[in-house]
Design a protein around this motif. Structure first.
Motif, mmCIF file in Angstrom:
data_model
loop_
_atom_site.group_PDB
_atom_site.id
_atom_site.type_symbol
_atom_site.label_atom_id
_atom_site.label_comp_id
_atom_site.label_asym_id
_atom_site.label_seq_id
_atom_site.Cartn_x
_atom_site.Cartn_y
_atom_site.Cartn_z
ATOM 1 N N ILE A 47 0.845 -1.182 0.000
ATOM 2 C CA ILE A 47 0.000 0.000 0.000
ATOM 3 C C ILE A 47 0.889 1.244 0.000
ATOM 4 O O ILE A 47 2.109 1.131 0.112
ATOM 5 N N GLU A 48 0.268 2.413 -0.089
ATOM 6 C CA GLU A 48 1.070 3.641 -0.127
ATOM 7 C C GLU A 48 1.915 3.766 1.142
ATOM 8 O O GLU A 48 1.490 3.371 2.225
ATOM 9 N N GLU A 69 -6.094 -2.053 -5.509
ATOM 10 C CA GLU A 69 -6.776 -1.129 -6.412
ATOM 11 C C GLU A 69 -7.562 -0.123 -5.579
ATOM 12 O O GLU A 69 -8.301 -0.516 -4.682
ATOM 13 N N TYR A 70 -7.397 1.154 -5.905
ATOM 14 C CA TYR A 70 -8.139 2.219 -5.236
ATOM 15 C C TYR A 70 -9.140 2.824 -6.217
ATOM 16 O O TYR A 70 -8.749 3.267 -7.304
ATOM 17 N N TYR A 71 -10.384 2.865 -5.816
ATOM 18 C CA TYR A 71 -11.448 3.434 -6.645
ATOM 19 C C TYR A 71 -11.884 4.783 -6.086
ATOM 20 O O TYR A 71 -12.051 4.926 -4.876
ATOM 21 N N SER A 73 -10.269 7.481 -5.714
ATOM 22 C CA SER A 73 -9.144 8.272 -5.214
ATOM 23 C C SER A 73 -7.875 7.444 -5.337
ATOM 24 O O SER A 73 -7.934 6.226 -5.494
ATOM 25 N N ASP A 74 -6.730 8.110 -5.223
ATOM 26 C CA ASP A 74 -5.468 7.390 -5.358
ATOM 27 C C ASP A 74 -4.849 7.011 -4.016
ATOM 28 O O ASP A 74 -3.678 6.665 -3.944
ATOM 29 N N ASN A 75 -5.659 7.092 -2.937
ATOM 30 C CA ASN A 75 -5.145 6.653 -1.640
ATOM 31 C C ASN A 75 -6.272 6.030 -0.815
ATOM 32 O O ASN A 75 -7.451 6.248 -1.088
ATOM 33 N N PHE A 76 -5.882 5.278 0.177
ATOM 34 C CA PHE A 76 -6.849 4.515 0.952
ATOM 35 C C PHE A 76 -7.855 5.395 1.674
ATOM 36 O O PHE A 76 -9.049 5.117 1.682
ATOM 37 N N ALA A 79 -10.432 6.805 -0.891
ATOM 38 C CA ALA A 79 -11.066 5.863 -1.822
ATOM 39 C C ALA A 79 -12.404 5.388 -1.254
ATOM 40 O O ALA A 79 -12.555 5.233 -0.046
ATOM 41 N N VAL A 82 -11.797 -0.378 -2.119
ATOM 42 C CA VAL A 82 -10.419 -0.842 -2.217
ATOM 43 C C VAL A 82 -10.452 -2.363 -2.408
ATOM 44 O O VAL A 82 -11.104 -3.070 -1.642
ATOM 45 N N LYS A 139 -15.603 -0.808 2.799
ATOM 46 C CA LYS A 139 -14.653 -0.310 1.811
ATOM 47 C C LYS A 139 -13.792 -1.390 1.164
ATOM 48 O O LYS A 139 -13.507 -1.332 -0.031
#
Length: 174
Positions: A47-48, A69-71, A73-76, A79, A82, A139
């Motif tokens: 993860i990030e 995969e993040y939907y 947004s590009d972070n948890f 998003a 996930v 999520k």
């Protein structure tokens, strides 16, 4: 004279690596979308970094994340959905069905340590400890992706449990 040595089973390992790469490429193509709730980021092997340092400072809890995969947004944190995937490719046992036991069997005899289910459970537990049950269930979706089929009798048992849960109005999360 050149001494060519070969690494035993390297071709088998490389096939698994190729599977990971091809899966990541396939998912990355889904980034080409204009949907605000569509796929926005794909990370490989974790993860990030800021989130990883907070959730898993020792590096042992999130070992089962091969692709995330993040939907939307590009972070948890931001998003709305996930998907965490563990990828398993088998060359030797491609025709052998996965079973409950094969998911539970660890690297050492009579232990679940390091097993597929152990790693997936650690991922779930790490997120749940940091974000709570409700947010994690809402999520996160955790997937096992394999080129192997699952034992049809055991799969049928899972489907029967899902039907029973639906009949009594319970959420089916597996």
């Amino acid at each position: 004279m050149i001494n060519n040595t070969s690494i035993p089973d390297a071709d088998l390992s490389n096939a698994g690596d190729d599977y990971h790469i091809l899966w990541a490429i396939q998912k990355s193509l889904d980034l080409l979308n204009f949907d605000k709730h569509g796929l926005k980021a794909v990370l490989i092997e974790g993860i990030e970094a800021p989130l990883s340092h907070r959730i898993d400072p020792s590096g042992g809890k999130l070992l089962g994340i091969d692709l995330i995969e993040y939907y939307s947004s590009d972070n948890f944190e931001k998003a709305n959905r996930v998907i965490i995937s563990q990828l398993k490719y088998s060359t030797r046992n491609a025709n052998k069905n996965l079973t409950f036991y094969s998911l539970y069997k660890g690297k050492k005899a009579k232990s679940s340590q390091g097993s597929i289910i152990h790693r997936l459970a650690n991922i779930y537990k790490a997120f749940r400890q940091n974000y709570g049950r409700d947010l994690v269930q809402k999520k996160i979706k955790i997937k096992l992706v394999s080129n192997r089929n699952f034992n049809p009798v055991q799969l049928s048992a899972i489907q029967e449990i899902q039907k029973e849960l639906q009949l009594i109005g319970k959420k089916v999360s597996f």
